[in-house]
Design an enzyme around this catalytic site. Structure first.
Site, PDB file in Angstrom:
ATOM      1  N   LYS A 122       0.864  -1.183   0.000  1.00  0.00           N
ATOM      2  CA  LYS A 122       0.000   0.000   0.000  1.00  0.00           C
ATOM      3  C   LYS A 122       0.898   1.229   0.000  1.00  0.00           C
ATOM      4  O   LYS A 122       1.701   1.418   0.919  1.00  0.00           O
ATOM      5  CB  LYS A 122      -0.912  -0.005   1.224  1.00  0.00           C
ATOM      6  N   ARG A 159     -10.595  10.353   1.740  1.00  0.00           N
ATOM      7  CA  ARG A 159     -10.486  11.059   3.026  1.00  0.00           C
ATOM      8  C   ARG A 159     -11.679  11.985   3.239  1.00  0.00           C
ATOM      9  O   ARG A 159     -12.069  12.244   4.376  1.00  0.00           O
ATOM     10  CB  ARG A 159      -9.133  11.752   3.116  1.00  0.00           C
ATOM     11  N   LYS A 212      -2.072  -1.487  -3.851  1.00  0.00           N
ATOM     12  CA  LYS A 212      -2.957  -0.313  -3.785  1.00  0.00           C
ATOM     13  C   LYS A 212      -2.152   0.965  -3.829  1.00  0.00           C
ATOM     14  O   LYS A 212      -1.162   1.034  -3.093  1.00  0.00           O
ATOM     15  CB  LYS A 212      -3.736  -0.399  -2.474  1.00  0.00           C
ATOM     16  N   SER A 249     -10.108   5.756  -4.632  1.00  0.00           N
ATOM     17  CA  SER A 249     -11.037   6.873  -4.807  1.00  0.00           C
ATOM     18  C   SER A 249     -10.572   7.891  -5.847  1.00  0.00           C
ATOM     19  O   SER A 249     -11.386   8.408  -6.613  1.00  0.00           O
ATOM     20  CB  SER A 249     -11.262   7.555  -3.452  1.00  0.00           C
TER      21      SER A 249
HETATM   22  C1  PBG Z   1      -7.101   3.364   5.485  1.00  0.00           C
HETATM   23  C2  PBG Z   1      -7.539   3.297   4.056  1.00  0.00           C
HETATM   24  C3  PBG Z   1      -7.430   4.294   3.099  1.00  0.00           C
HETATM   25  C4  PBG Z   1      -7.997   3.787   1.928  1.00  0.00           C
HETATM   26  C5  PBG Z   1      -8.446   2.513   2.217  1.00  0.00           C
HETATM   27  N1  PBG Z   1      -8.132   2.206   3.535  1.00  0.00           N
HETATM   28  C6  PBG Z   1      -6.937   5.662   3.208  1.00  0.00           C
HETATM   29  C7  PBG Z   1      -5.535   5.931   3.520  1.00  0.00           C
HETATM   30  O1  PBG Z   1      -4.684   5.063   3.628  1.00  0.00           O
HETATM   31  O2  PBG Z   1      -5.259   7.126   3.696  1.00  0.00           O
HETATM   32  C8  PBG Z   1      -8.095   4.515   0.632  1.00  0.00           C
HETATM   33  C9  PBG Z   1      -9.091   3.991  -0.341  1.00  0.00           C
HETATM   34  C10 PBG Z   1      -9.404   4.891  -1.465  1.00  0.00           C
HETATM   35  O3  PBG Z   1      -8.766   5.943  -1.661  1.00  0.00           O
HETATM   36  O4  PBG Z   1     -10.339   4.564  -2.206  1.00  0.00           O
HETATM   37  N2  PBG Z   1      -8.095   2.870   6.347  1.00  0.00           N
END
Ligand code: PBG
Length: 337
Positions: free
Chosen positions: A207, A217, A259, A285
């Site tokens: 990630k 967010r 991711k 997202s």
């Molecule tokens: C953290 C989490 C995030 C996303 C999924 N799990 C945000 C981050 O790491 O800041 C992002 C998913 C997306 O952007 O669609 N719980």
């Protein structure tokens, strides 16, 4: 052999014609190397505590923050569409330093897991985000040390507690997304010791610290100031992803994830080439928002762009794709049969 073929092609420019198998839709369909199927798709869903009506998310047109009731409906629709799983994120009313809401059996995410499971039973895989960022007042994925840095090992204690509550609530799989070292091992040990070896782990293994999480967010009303660069991976690194994946598999991950997806297809292909467990990719997202924004402006063919982006992620090697378009795409795929 290839050289002989090339020589033949040069000698007879008209004989070798790769375009032949692209001539009709039926021909193209018959030679497609990659296919999309609803079962490849996983839908992320947001549920917000205390909400009376589903609420739109400004930066993710078409995606909602659900009420507990509308979430149940969305989960039922996902099952009817034939996708394989939903991945749940909770937005609590109150946040604190340790993310208490995450381990409260009555907390929004845990209630939503139970609701989803009651709604569809085993017809879908019910996955739960296992991370503290939605529940902490500082917005980090773990708890903080007195000096303000994220305390890896103290966070693991909270993750272990969270895994147990999510399992008790009815999650088939927990999905640790916090990128703390050792998180898979601690969660696996905790679940096994509690007699819950039946609950799986979808590990967010590679990630990356990404600008493409921006709209998410908003969706979870993140309170984070700063960034997650001390725990999420650096966008510059490809080989390091293999190390993270290797560790997570050794620690007991059932599925590993890369991711974001689109900007990291090289990483995804590397991981798919060596992984001994299924590989997921999360079309995040920001990937969603870019296509929606361009389509809303008439700059891109929305349906084709969505289908092509998910197909590309599958072609790179993902077995499963988390995408906000999962249900809509599944309907399109069924229309095409
Ligand atoms: C953290 C989490 C995030 C996303 C999924 N799990 C945000 C981050 O790491 O800041 C992002 C998913 C997306 O952007 O669609 N719980």
């Amino acid at each position: 052999h290839a050289a002989a073929l090339a020589a033949g092609a040069a000698a007879h420019p008209g004989r070798i014609r790769p375009r032949r198998i692209r001539a009709t839709a039926a021909m193209r369909r018959s030679v497609a190397e990659t296919r999309l199927h609803p079962a490849d798709l996983i839908l992320p869903l947001f549920v917000k505590e205390g909400l009376s009506e589903p609420a739109p998310i400004g930066s993710m047109p078409g995606v909602l923050q659900h009420t507990r009731d509308s979430l149940k409906q969305a989960v039922a629709e996902a099952a009817a569409a034939g996708i394989s799983a939903v991945n749940l994120f909770g937005v609590p009313e109150v946040r604190d330093a340790t993310g208490s809401g995450a381990t409260d059996p009555d907390g929004i995410l845990n209630r939503a897991i139970a609701d989803a499971r009651a709604e569809v039973g085993d017809a879908l895989v019910i996955q739960a985000d296992l991370c503290l960022d939605e529940f902490t007042d500082h917005g980090h994925c773990g708890v903080l040390a007195p000096d303000g840095t994220v305390d890896n090992d103290a966070s693991l204690v909270r993750y272990a507690e969270m895994a147990l509550v999510q399992a008790e609530s009815g999650a088939h799989m927990v999905a640790p997304s916090g990128m703390m070292d050792g998180q898979i091992a601690v969660i696996r040990d905790t679940l096994d010791t509690a007699g819950r070896s039946d609950v799986g782990i979808l590990a967010y293994s590679a990630k990356f610290a990404s600008a493409f999480y921006g709209p998410f967010r908003d969706a979870v009303e993140s309170t984070l100031e700063g960034d997650r660069r001390t725990y999420q991976m650096d966008a510059a690194n490809r080989r390091e992803a293999l190390r993270e994946v290797e560790l997570d598999i050794a620690e007991g991950a059932d599925v590993v994830m890369v991711k974001p997806a689109g900007p990291y297809l090289d990483v995804l292909a590397d991981v798919a080439a060596v992984s001994t467990v299924p590989v997921a990719a999360y079309q995040v997202s920001g990937e969603y928002a870019m296509v929606e924004a361009a389509a809303a402006n008439g700059w891109i063919d929305r349906r084709r762009a969505i289908t092509e982006s998910v197909l590309g992620i599958r072609r790179a090697g993902a077995d499963q794709v988390l995408t906000y378009w999962a249900v809509e795409l599944a309907h399109w795929l069924r229309e095409e049969w």
